[in-house]
Design a protein around this motif. Structure first.
Motif, mmCIF file in Angstrom:
data_model
loop_
_atom_site.group_PDB
_atom_site.id
_atom_site.type_symbol
_atom_site.label_atom_id
_atom_site.label_comp_id
_atom_site.label_asym_id
_atom_site.label_seq_id
_atom_site.Cartn_x
_atom_site.Cartn_y
_atom_site.Cartn_z
ATOM 1 N N GLY A 4 30.371 46.007 36.244
ATOM 2 C CA GLY A 4 30.756 46.091 37.648
ATOM 3 C C GLY A 4 29.796 46.935 38.466
ATOM 4 N N GLU A 5 29.309 48.028 37.884
ATOM 5 C CA GLU A 5 28.316 48.868 38.559
ATOM 6 C C GLU A 5 27.021 48.088 38.787
ATOM 7 O OE1 GLU A 5 28.023 51.756 39.961
ATOM 8 O OE2 GLU A 5 29.950 52.618 39.466
ATOM 9 N N LEU A 6 26.592 47.376 37.770
ATOM 10 C CA LEU A 6 25.378 46.578 37.908
ATOM 11 C C LEU A 6 25.573 45.461 38.925
ATOM 12 C CD1 LEU A 6 24.433 46.343 34.148
ATOM 13 C CD2 LEU A 6 23.102 47.497 35.923
ATOM 14 N N ALA A 7 26.743 44.836 38.908
ATOM 15 C CA ALA A 7 27.027 43.732 39.821
ATOM 16 C C ALA A 7 27.003 44.184 41.274
ATOM 17 C CB ALA A 7 28.379 43.111 39.480
ATOM 18 N N ALA A 8 27.422 45.415 41.521
ATOM 19 C CA ALA A 8 27.420 45.925 42.890
ATOM 20 C C ALA A 8 26.013 45.998 43.468
ATOM 21 C CB ALA A 8 28.079 47.295 42.930
ATOM 22 N N ASN A 9 25.024 46.145 42.610
ATOM 23 C CA ASN A 9 23.635 46.257 43.065
ATOM 24 C C ASN A 9 22.808 45.006 42.787
ATOM 25 O OD1 ASN A 9 23.889 48.991 43.932
ATOM 26 N ND2 ASN A 9 23.934 49.570 41.783
ATOM 27 N N ALA A 10 23.427 43.981 42.213
ATOM 28 C CA ALA A 10 22.699 42.770 41.851
ATOM 29 C C ALA A 10 22.704 41.764 43.007
ATOM 30 C CB ALA A 10 23.320 42.152 40.598
ATOM 31 N N THR A 44 23.428 37.863 44.865
ATOM 32 C CA THR A 44 24.645 37.244 45.394
ATOM 33 C C THR A 44 25.517 36.615 44.315
ATOM 34 O OG1 THR A 44 23.416 35.212 45.850
ATOM 35 C CG2 THR A 44 23.640 36.782 47.657
ATOM 36 N N ALA A 45 24.962 36.262 43.189
ATOM 37 C CA ALA A 45 25.774 35.663 42.122
ATOM 38 C C ALA A 45 26.818 36.636 41.595
ATOM 39 C CB ALA A 45 24.878 35.208 40.968
ATOM 40 N N PHE A 46 26.558 37.921 41.687
ATOM 41 C CA PHE A 46 27.474 38.926 41.159
ATOM 42 C C PHE A 46 28.302 39.628 42.236
ATOM 43 C CE2 PHE A 46 24.234 38.642 37.872
ATOM 44 C CZ PHE A 46 25.019 38.523 36.741
ATOM 45 N N GLN A 47 27.982 39.417 43.502
ATOM 46 C CA GLN A 47 28.651 40.163 44.553
ATOM 47 C C GLN A 47 30.095 39.753 44.774
ATOM 48 O OE1 GLN A 47 25.993 39.963 47.862
ATOM 49 N NE2 GLN A 47 24.687 41.575 47.061
ATOM 50 N N GLN A 48 30.516 38.634 44.240
ATOM 51 C CA GLN A 48 31.903 38.226 44.371
ATOM 52 C C GLN A 48 32.835 39.106 43.553
ATOM 53 O OE1 GLN A 48 32.851 36.038 46.610
ATOM 54 N NE2 GLN A 48 30.710 35.797 47.153
ATOM 55 N N ILE A 49 32.315 39.747 42.520
ATOM 56 C CA ILE A 49 33.141 40.611 41.671
ATOM 57 C C ILE A 49 33.721 41.764 42.482
ATOM 58 C CG2 ILE A 49 33.080 42.215 39.722
ATOM 59 C CD1 ILE A 49 31.039 40.357 38.416
ATOM 60 N N SER A 50 32.912 42.373 43.336
ATOM 61 C CA SER A 50 33.413 43.496 44.129
ATOM 62 C C SER A 50 34.436 43.049 45.155
ATOM 63 C CB SER A 50 32.258 44.221 44.811
ATOM 64 O OG SER A 50 31.610 43.366 45.733
ATOM 65 N N GLY A 51 34.368 41.806 45.587
ATOM 66 C CA GLY A 51 35.328 41.291 46.558
ATOM 67 C C GLY A 51 36.733 41.166 45.998
ATOM 68 N N ILE A 52 36.855 41.027 44.690
ATOM 69 C CA ILE A 52 38.176 40.907 44.072
ATOM 70 C C ILE A 52 38.980 42.183 44.273
ATOM 71 C CG2 ILE A 52 39.420 40.599 41.895
ATOM 72 C CD1 ILE A 52 37.014 38.912 40.946
ATOM 73 N N GLY A 53 38.358 43.319 44.060
ATOM 74 C CA GLY A 53 39.040 44.599 44.255
ATOM 75 C C GLY A 53 39.461 44.813 45.696
ATOM 76 N N THR A 54 38.596 44.432 46.621
ATOM 77 C CA THR A 54 38.914 44.564 48.047
ATOM 78 C C THR A 54 40.086 43.673 48.424
ATOM 79 O OG1 THR A 54 36.587 45.017 48.485
ATOM 80 C CG2 THR A 54 37.944 44.404 50.360
ATOM 81 N N GLN A 55 40.083 42.447 47.935
ATOM 82 C CA GLN A 55 41.179 41.521 48.228
ATOM 83 C C GLN A 55 42.491 41.998 47.623
ATOM 84 O OE1 GLN A 55 39.779 37.749 46.820
ATOM 85 N NE2 GLN A 55 38.384 37.451 48.534
ATOM 86 N N LEU A 56 42.431 42.554 46.418
ATOM 87 C CA LEU A 56 43.636 43.082 45.782
ATOM 88 C C LEU A 56 44.220 44.223 46.601
ATOM 89 C CD1 LEU A 56 45.528 43.140 43.298
ATOM 90 C CD2 LEU A 56 43.941 44.774 42.283
ATOM 91 N N SER A 57 43.376 45.139 47.023
ATOM 92 C CA SER A 57 43.843 46.270 47.817
ATOM 93 C C SER A 57 44.372 45.806 49.172
ATOM 94 C CB SER A 57 42.709 47.276 48.006
ATOM 95 O OG SER A 57 43.176 48.424 48.658
ATOM 96 N N ASP A 58 43.684 44.863 49.800
ATOM 97 C CA ASP A 58 44.125 44.348 51.100
ATOM 98 C C ASP A 58 45.465 43.626 51.005
ATOM 99 O OD1 ASP A 58 41.883 45.395 52.275
ATOM 100 O OD2 ASP A 58 40.811 43.481 52.411
ATOM 101 N N SER A 59 45.725 42.986 49.872
ATOM 102 C CA SER A 59 47.014 42.300 49.716
ATOM 103 C C SER A 59 48.172 43.296 49.676
ATOM 104 C CB SER A 59 47.017 41.419 48.469
ATOM 105 O OG SER A 59 46.980 42.206 47.296
ATOM 106 N N PHE A 60 47.939 44.476 49.102
ATOM 107 C CA PHE A 60 48.973 45.514 49.113
ATOM 108 C C PHE A 60 49.101 46.144 50.499
ATOM 109 C CE2 PHE A 60 48.167 45.826 44.427
ATOM 110 C CZ PHE A 60 49.453 45.483 44.031
ATOM 111 N N LYS A 61 47.963 46.362 51.157
ATOM 112 C CA LYS A 61 47.971 46.986 52.485
ATOM 113 C C LYS A 61 48.698 46.116 53.501
ATOM 114 C CE LYS A 61 43.707 49.650 52.284
ATOM 115 N NZ LYS A 61 42.349 49.779 52.823
ATOM 116 N N GLY A 62 48.553 44.810 53.374
ATOM 117 C CA GLY A 62 49.145 43.890 54.334
ATOM 118 C C GLY A 62 50.611 43.599 54.102
ATOM 119 N N ASN A 63 51.213 44.181 53.096
ATOM 120 C CA ASN A 63 52.612 43.919 52.776
ATOM 121 C C ASN A 63 53.490 44.967 53.446
ATOM 122 O OD1 ASN A 63 55.094 43.395 51.619
ATOM 123 N ND2 ASN A 63 54.254 43.074 49.566
#
Length: 135
Positions: free
Chosen positions: A45-51, A53-72
């Motif tokens: 995950g650390e490497l993907a954050a700096n890699a 575009t093929a790996f940048q979707q991994i960091s978006g999963i965490g953001t979407q998970l957190s946003d789903s809780f925030k929006g509830n």
């Protein structure tokens, strides 16, 4: 200046992902124990954050998970640190499962960075070490 192994972040993320995949299967010379999967995935995950575009979707999963809780509205006030705490409990509190730990470990660095505060420390320490070897 090149590093010790000169993989680059994209190459290192790919190599580490393949190593984890081969090691989890356990039928080969490489064997990754289930309790070590979160650590491997965190590094990926650390490497993907700096890699690239093929790996940048991994960091978006965490953001979407957190946003789903925030929006509830039923939950009330929710911050990213709470999502990071849930993720940490899921990894270390539940029985080791390769798929769960790999997913949670890979999204943890971006989620920890977004949470701020003390959550940033593990991500920044590992990021510094990886940057020294991967670039």
């Amino acid at each position: 200046m090149s590093s010790l192994i000169a993989l680059g972040t994209g190459g290192a993320a790919t190599v580490a992902t393949f190593y984890l995949y081969v090691g989890v299967r356990g039928n080969n010379k490489i064997n990754v124990k289930p309790e070590h999967v979160p650590y491997w995935a965190f590094g990926i995950g650390e490497l993907a954050a700096n890699a690239g575009t093929a790996f940048q979707q991994i960091s978006g999963i965490g953001t979407q998970l957190s946003d789903s809780f925030k929006g509830n509205a039923a939950i009330g006030d929710w911050q990213t640190g709470a999502t990071a705490a849930l993720l940490t409990i899921a990894v270390f509190g539940l029985k080791p499962k390769a798929w769960k730990d790999a997913l949670c470990g890979a999204i943890a660095p971006s989620l920890f960075a977004a949470a701020g505060g003390l959550w940033v420390l593990p991500a920044s320490l590992v990021s510094g070490l990886i940057a020294a070897f991967a670039k």
